[in-house]
Enzyme design. Sequence first.
Site, PDB file in Angstrom:
ATOM      1  N   ASP A  23      -0.025  -6.922  12.720  1.00 13.01           N
ATOM      2  CA  ASP A  23       0.850  -6.555  11.604  1.00 13.01           C
ATOM      3  C   ASP A  23       1.632  -7.764  11.087  1.00 13.01           C
ATOM      4  O   ASP A  23       1.844  -8.733  11.815  1.00 13.01           O
ATOM      5  CB  ASP A  23       1.809  -5.456  12.088  1.00 13.01           C
ATOM      6  CG  ASP A  23       2.462  -4.730  10.932  1.00 13.01           C
ATOM      7  OD1 ASP A  23       2.020  -4.908   9.777  1.00 13.01           O
ATOM      8  OD2 ASP A  23       3.426  -3.984  11.179  1.00 13.01           O
ATOM      9  N   ASN A  71      -3.377   3.719   5.328  1.00 11.53           N
ATOM     10  CA  ASN A  71      -3.313   2.537   4.445  1.00 11.53           C
ATOM     11  C   ASN A  71      -3.882   2.803   3.043  1.00 11.53           C
ATOM     12  O   ASN A  71      -3.674   2.024   2.122  1.00 11.53           O
ATOM     13  CB  ASN A  71      -4.036   1.326   5.055  1.00 11.53           C
ATOM     14  CG  ASN A  71      -3.292   0.692   6.211  1.00 11.53           C
ATOM     15  OD1 ASN A  71      -3.889   0.162   7.141  1.00 11.53           O
ATOM     16  ND2 ASN A  71      -1.970   0.729   6.172  1.00 11.53           N
TER      17      ASN A  71
END
Length: 239
Positions: A23, A71
Amino acid sequence: MTAKASTTKKFTILPNHIAIVPDGNGRWAERQGLPRLSGHRAGAENTRRMINYLNEYPIKYVTLYGFSTENWSRPEEEVKGLFQILTDFIGKCIPELNQNGVKLRHLGRLNELPPDLQSAINGAVAATKNNTGMTLSLAFNYGGRAEILDAVRRLMAAGVPSKDIDEELFSDYLYTAGLPDVDLLIRAGDELRLSNFLIWQTAYSEYQFTKVLWPDFSKKDIDKALLSFSRRQRRFGGL
Ligand code: IPE
Ligand code: MG
């Protein structure tokens, strides 16, 4: 001494299966005034470096979170860009994966992805299927809850009697069938959460969180996580 032998010496116990949440690509780019997609490209490059580094250890399974079922809610331009980056990344990596004996596997709902990305993934899986070194699983269009629901649907479709369903059998219906549970989960990018990643398979994992954003995540950070793991006492609910 081979690279494998010299790096192994550093730690007494190594995880058999490492899962990584890479991330922080977007923030990495924004901090430098770059578009988010530059961060994703830098992240993909770093993924390549980190796979090669992990491959120097006798670690059998590495699983990466590339794109989650959540996402899709990002702007279309970013989603499309991510698909393109992965398509390029896979094509570029095949020779290297073969050279290093790495076998690629995909986890998630493949059929919802654009056809060219599906064929890139299928092609890479086929091209590396006889490799016997590390298994690299790429979770792309993956969600932990979706995975559990897909397993339930497949169990029901197969007409499996409820009395036969135990943890072992259930695991065989997950995308990760045949993979061992995760020993160590590493999350980059300064967030302390699992984000629907491998929620079944990490029930007894050790967790390592770092503030380092994924494009800056380095060999040193891997070694830090491995050292921390080797010092922990895992009891799996026992004494
Ligand atoms: C991780 O980076 C990569 C993907 C989720 C595809 P992010 O895009 O989540 O980066 P941040 O969290 O916005 O910095
Ligand atoms: Mg993020």
